[in-house]
Design a protein around this motif. Structure first.
Motif, PDB file in Angstrom:
ATOM      1  N   THR A  63       0.831  -1.212   0.000  1.00 12.48           N
ATOM      2  CA  THR A  63       0.000   0.000   0.000  1.00 12.48           C
ATOM      3  C   THR A  63       0.858   1.252   0.000  1.00 12.48           C
ATOM      4  N   VAL A  64       1.886   1.247   0.833  1.00  4.32           N
ATOM      5  CA  VAL A  64       2.741   2.433   0.950  1.00  4.32           C
ATOM      6  C   VAL A  64       3.503   2.713  -0.339  1.00  4.32           C
ATOM      7  N   LEU A  65       4.064   1.673  -0.939  1.00  5.29           N
ATOM      8  CA  LEU A  65       4.948   1.858  -2.086  1.00  5.29           C
ATOM      9  C   LEU A  65       4.199   2.026  -3.411  1.00  5.29           C
ATOM     10  N   THR A  66       2.963   1.552  -3.483  1.00  6.69           N
ATOM     11  CA  THR A  66       2.236   1.612  -4.755  1.00  6.69           C
ATOM     12  C   THR A  66       1.073   2.602  -4.753  1.00  6.69           C
ATOM     13  N   GLY A  71       8.018   7.755  -1.974  1.00  4.62           N
ATOM     14  CA  GLY A  71       9.347   8.127  -2.458  1.00  4.62           C
ATOM     15  C   GLY A  71       9.567   9.629  -2.392  1.00  4.62           C
ATOM     16  N   LEU A  72       8.529  10.402  -2.731  1.00  5.02           N
ATOM     17  CA  LEU A  72       8.627  11.864  -2.649  1.00  5.02           C
ATOM     18  C   LEU A  72       8.790  12.308  -1.204  1.00  5.02           C
ATOM     19  N   ASN A 245      -1.846  -1.327   8.769  1.00  2.00           N
ATOM     20  CA  ASN A 245      -0.765  -1.989   8.038  1.00  2.00           C
ATOM     21  C   ASN A 245       0.106  -0.968   7.325  1.00  2.00           C
ATOM     22  N   ALA A 246      -0.526   0.004   6.660  1.00  2.00           N
ATOM     23  CA  ALA A 246       0.225   1.039   5.948  1.00  2.00           C
ATOM     24  C   ALA A 246       0.949   1.964   6.919  1.00  2.00           C
ATOM     25  N   VAL A 247       0.289   2.301   8.023  1.00  2.00           N
ATOM     26  CA  VAL A 247       0.918   3.173   9.015  1.00  2.00           C
ATOM     27  C   VAL A 247       2.180   2.538   9.581  1.00  2.00           C
TER      28      VAL A 247
END
Length: 280
Positions: A63-66, A71-72, A245-247
């Motif tokens: 979730t975080v990477l996609t 990245g920013l 999960n994302a946090v």
């Protein structure tokens, strides 16, 4: 004899206290790392258990990477931290050298002013800082964060480095001057290498608060293009539903640079703290 009998007990007590403190300090980090690799159901049903084959999940990292601009956010935090580190260490070292080596009118007053900067939290001046940043047209820019963090880190940097520089033998500097070595070369070739442990200490003490800060990014640079990694985590925190999960995955990725920095500077940091304690 009585003192000798008590010393092992005292040492054991000190080690026990340090061990308890270490466990307390590391427990939240370990808890985040454990739960970042577990399914949402396992996070709530088994929060203290490590990820197992039936609970292991990478959905948070996916979730975080996609689905976010992680990245920013990471790049923004890295840029702000590295530029601020350079300014705090470089300017702090030069100011510390001036205060510790040269006698001039107002030296003591300036040192007291810097000490006040350590004692008074910079967040008390948030309203004035915000007005200043707006008047300079720097709102929603990384430059605003760099300037504020540099001002926040310089007092402690100057205080630590000036104390170390005062311990350098005066004969060493006078000998270099007698050989015709200029002040700039003395500073860069002699002084900075000798205070390397102090520089590492300043770097660690400066980086961690900047990397983990949420206050100033939220106030000075909340825009989509200037969010830092800590502010970016907030997009997964909702009023009614939070993607834990994302946090946790975001926090795990945010911890990595701090761990790398500590591993890189650990020897110099411990040397700096030990040297300062012995000299104190």
């Amino acid at each position: 004899m009585a003192a000798n009998r008590k010393s092992p007990v005292s040492a054991a007590a000190v080690h026990a206290i340090l061990l308890v403190y270490t466990v307390i300090a590391l427990f939240p980090i370990v808890l985040v790392l454990f739960n970042a690799f577990k399914s949402r159901k396992a996070i709530f049903s088994q929060p203290l258990a490590p990820p197992m084959s039936d609970t292991f999940s990478l959905i948070g990292f996916d979730t975080v990477l996609t689905r976010s601009d992680f990245g920013l956010y990471f790049g923004n935090s890295l840029t702000v931290t590295l530029v601020t580190l350079f300014l705090v260490v470089f300017l702090g070292a030069m100011a510390a050298w001036a205060l510790s080596e040269y006698s001039f009118k107002g030296n003591a007053v300036l040192a007291l002013y810097l000490a006040i900067g350590i004692m008074i939290p910079i967040r008390l001046g948030t309203v004035s800082i915000l007005r200043l940043i707006v008047s300079l047209d720097l709102i929603n820019t990384l430059a605003a964060l760099i300037l504020v963090y540099t001002a926040m880190g310089l007092p402690l940097s100057i205080f630590i480095l000036s104390e170390f520089m005062r311990q350098i033998p005066k004969e060493l500097k006078d000998s270099a001057r007698c050989d015709g070595v200029g002040e700039y070369r003395i500073f860069f070739r002699i002084i900075l290498p000798l205070v390397r442990p102090a520089l590492a200490t300043v770097a660690v003490f400066t980086m961690v608060p900047i990397w983990n800060d949420l206050w100033f990014p939220l106030i000075l640079a909340p825009g989509d293009g200037t969010r830092t990694i800590t502010l970016g985590v907030q997009q997964f925190v909702g009023q009614y539903v939070t993607d834990w999960n994302a946090v946790l995955a975001s926090l795990t990725l945010a911890i990595i640079p701090v761990l790398i920095l500590y591993a890189f500077f650990s020897r110099q940091l411990i040397a700096g703290l030990t040297q300062g304690a012995v000299k104190g």
